[in-house]
Design an enzyme around this catalytic site. Structure first.
Site, PDB file in Angstrom:
ATOM      1  N   GLU A   1     -74.103  69.003 -34.123  1.00  0.00           N
ATOM      2  CA  GLU A   1     -73.477  69.291 -32.823  1.00  0.00           C
ATOM      3  C   GLU A   1     -72.037  69.801 -32.963  1.00  0.00           C
ATOM      4  O   GLU A   1     -71.120  69.303 -32.304  1.00  0.00           O
ATOM      5  CB  GLU A   1     -73.525  68.045 -31.932  1.00  0.00           C
ATOM      6  CG  GLU A   1     -74.938  67.653 -31.545  1.00  0.00           C
ATOM      7  CD  GLU A   1     -75.008  66.507 -30.544  1.00  0.00           C
ATOM      8  OE1 GLU A   1     -73.944  65.980 -30.153  1.00  0.00           O
ATOM      9  OE2 GLU A   1     -76.135  66.150 -30.142  1.00  0.00           O
TER      10      GLU A   1
ATOM     11  N   GLU B   1     -83.080  65.983 -31.947  1.00  0.00           N
ATOM     12  CA  GLU B   1     -82.672  64.874 -31.068  1.00  0.00           C
ATOM     13  C   GLU B   1     -83.311  65.110 -29.713  1.00  0.00           C
ATOM     14  O   GLU B   1     -83.062  66.144 -29.083  1.00  0.00           O
ATOM     15  CB  GLU B   1     -81.148  64.772 -30.916  1.00  0.00           C
ATOM     16  CG  GLU B   1     -80.421  64.253 -32.148  1.00  0.00           C
ATOM     17  CD  GLU B   1     -78.947  63.967 -31.885  1.00  0.00           C
ATOM     18  OE1 GLU B   1     -78.616  63.560 -30.737  1.00  0.00           O
ATOM     19  OE2 GLU B   1     -78.139  64.157 -32.803  1.00  0.00           O
TER      20      GLU B   1
END
Length: 502
Positions: A173, A292
């Site tokens: 991320e 995720e």
């Protein structure tokens, strides 16, 4: 009663069922590692301090890959802290979750747990506070047989044979302002490309995942993927996707339709990847690692990390207690992932234990299954062979977020060897039972081998350590086959599985 129909035809093959679709995620966050997978005080603890009950539930869940050690945690992690004698390992501040990391569990311990649980490791490297050299050192430690500094240190630490880890995540991320060492797409893309090229010099057979944008609602989304893949297309195999969903403001209808957003997300990332492919005139396709995904109530108090001088070890964080509606949404998200098996080649339910997880534990005590455990376990254990795209005809209901949405969503798998067909379906209606009609004329001679439904008149029912069985899937006795058609009644807010075979 509502009526819906689906048609099953082996000609509508999307691609193979990929075992890596049924992956999970273990991060050094909250109680996922400490008192989650590792708890020497638990009655079930083995000689290495790992909870046997959690290992058993991991196997029952059908987990294939496990992403480790993060997540946000990895962007500040010094992997060398977690090797060698435990008594000599340093305690460090974890900036991601405002906690203290004791480094009792590290690379070698995780690899022991992975072997015991029968899962494939998926290792992440720190491209937040660190870079190329540290990634190379970790790869050498894990994958080189011996004769070098780091590989010989692994052997000295008790692992004679290399771990041969195949999947590696290039950071996490990296566009998120919450991420330690967050970067622009250009900065990250250049670093990821250089890191990937260097890692392949050590082990050409590894598979590499570049960071996609951390969410589809990020202002960087889309352009981030295009820019990053512009730098890394030749070096990587996958681009990551992350998405979390929750019921907001009592809008159950929109929540049950969350997979509409996931479908759009997948299509958007695929479009960005294929744009770069076209611009570069490449034959190679970049696939998705949806590493995720889950239901996560991010606004709840227990999702807020500690603050100030409080830096606890393994605090209670993100311990959502899931209800029946949450389980139905998890099932619908699995349907989306399976339906795009042509481009989604790996996925990781975040996370495995205690932290927004299907498995919960008491420190030193019991372990139990949340409601979300069941759709995942059924899909992982029953989906074999090919994924088939279904022609679905169903009435719609209106949602505040997505407009009109079909009450039924479904996907099917077919095992070419046994001929068994499995239909996975959700009924999103909050009020009505749905009579489902399945056209099986393209796969004649089938009968019902079994059918189950997960539902409850109270969709807010949640499991506890004292009762995790009241809403386990139960037999759906309405399922039958006659004259080349199957039929079943699907309860409101339900996850359903119909197995058909000869």
């Amino acid at each position: 009663m509502l009526h819906a129909s689906v048609s099953v035809d082996p000609a509508f093959r999307v691609g193979p069922v990929r075992r890596r679709t049924f992956g999970s995620f273990v991060e050094h966050l909250g109680r996922c590692v400490y008192t989650g997978i590792h708890d020497p005080e638990a009655p079930s603890a083995d000689e290495d301090g790992f909870r046997r009950d959690v290992i058993d539930l991991t196997r029952e869940l059908g987990i294939s890959t496990v992403r480790y050690p993060g997540g946000n945690f990895v962007s500040g992690y010094r992997w060398e802290d977690g090797i060698g004698p435990v008594a000599d390992r340093p305690r460090r501040l974890d900036l991601a979750w405002h906690s203290t990391e004791p480094n009792i569990v590290g690379v070698d311990e995780f690899m022991k747990w992975s072997a015991k649980s029968g899962t494939e490791p998926m290792m992440a490297v720190n491209l937040g506070t660190r870079g190329i050299q540290e990634a190379l050192d970790l790869l050498e430690y894990c994958n080189v047989p011996g004769g070098t500094h780091w590989s010989d240190l692994r052997r000295a630490n008790g692992a004679e044979d290399p771990y041969r880890i195949r999947m590696w995540c290039l950071g996490n991320e990296m566009d998120g302002p919450w991420q330690v060492g967050a970067r622009t797409a250009d900065e990250y893309g250049r670093l990821a490309a250089r890191t990937a090229s260097a890692m392949r010099m050590v082990d050409p057979g590894i598979e590499l995942v570049a960071c996609g944008s951390s969410a589809s609602m990020m202002p960087t989304f889309g352009e981030w993927e295009r820019t990053v893949l512009g730098h890394t297309h030749e070096q990587v195999d996958y681009i990551s996707a992350h998405a979390y969903y929750f019921e907001e403001d009592g809008d159950l209808g929109s929540f049950l339709a969350s997979s509409v957003d996931m479908d759009h997300f997948i299509e958007s990332v695929v479009a960005a990847a294929d744009l770069v492919r076209a611009q570069k005139k490449e034959k190679k396709r970049i696939h998705l690692s949806f590493d995720e995904w889950n239901v996560w109530y991010q606004k709840r108090a227990d999702s807020k990390p500690p603050t100030g001088d409080d830096w606890p070890v393994a605090p209670v964080l993100l311990e959502d207690r899931y209800n029946v509606a949450d389980a139905v949404v998890v099932g619908s998200l699995l349907i989306s992932l399976l339906r795009r098996t042509d481009r989604v080649h790996a996925a990781s339910l975040a996370q495995l234990v205690n932290v927004i997880a299907p498995i919960m534990t008491e420190p030193g005590g019991r372990a139990w299954r949340q409601t979300t455990f069941h759709p995942f376990a059924q899909a992982s254990n029953l989906a074999h062979g090919d994924v088939l795209r279904l022609a679905i005809d169903a009435p719609e209901y209106e949602t505040a977020r997505f407009g009109g949405v079909p009450v039924i969503d479904a996907v099917a798998t077919r095992d070419p060897e046994s001929g068994e067909v499995v239909i996975f379906a959700v009924n999103r209606s909050t009020t009505d039972e749905v009579a489902l009609d399945v056209d099986l004329r393209a796969v004649p001679g089938l009968r019902v081998l079994g059918a189950t439904s997960l539902s409850n008149p109270d969709h807010t029912w949640s499991a506890t350590a004292d009762d995790d069985a009241s809403v386990a899937p139960v037999a759906n006795t309405t399922a039958s086959v006659a004259d080349g058609r199957a039929s079943a009644l699907l309860p409101p807010v339900s996850w359903n599985v119909i197995r058909l075979g000869r």
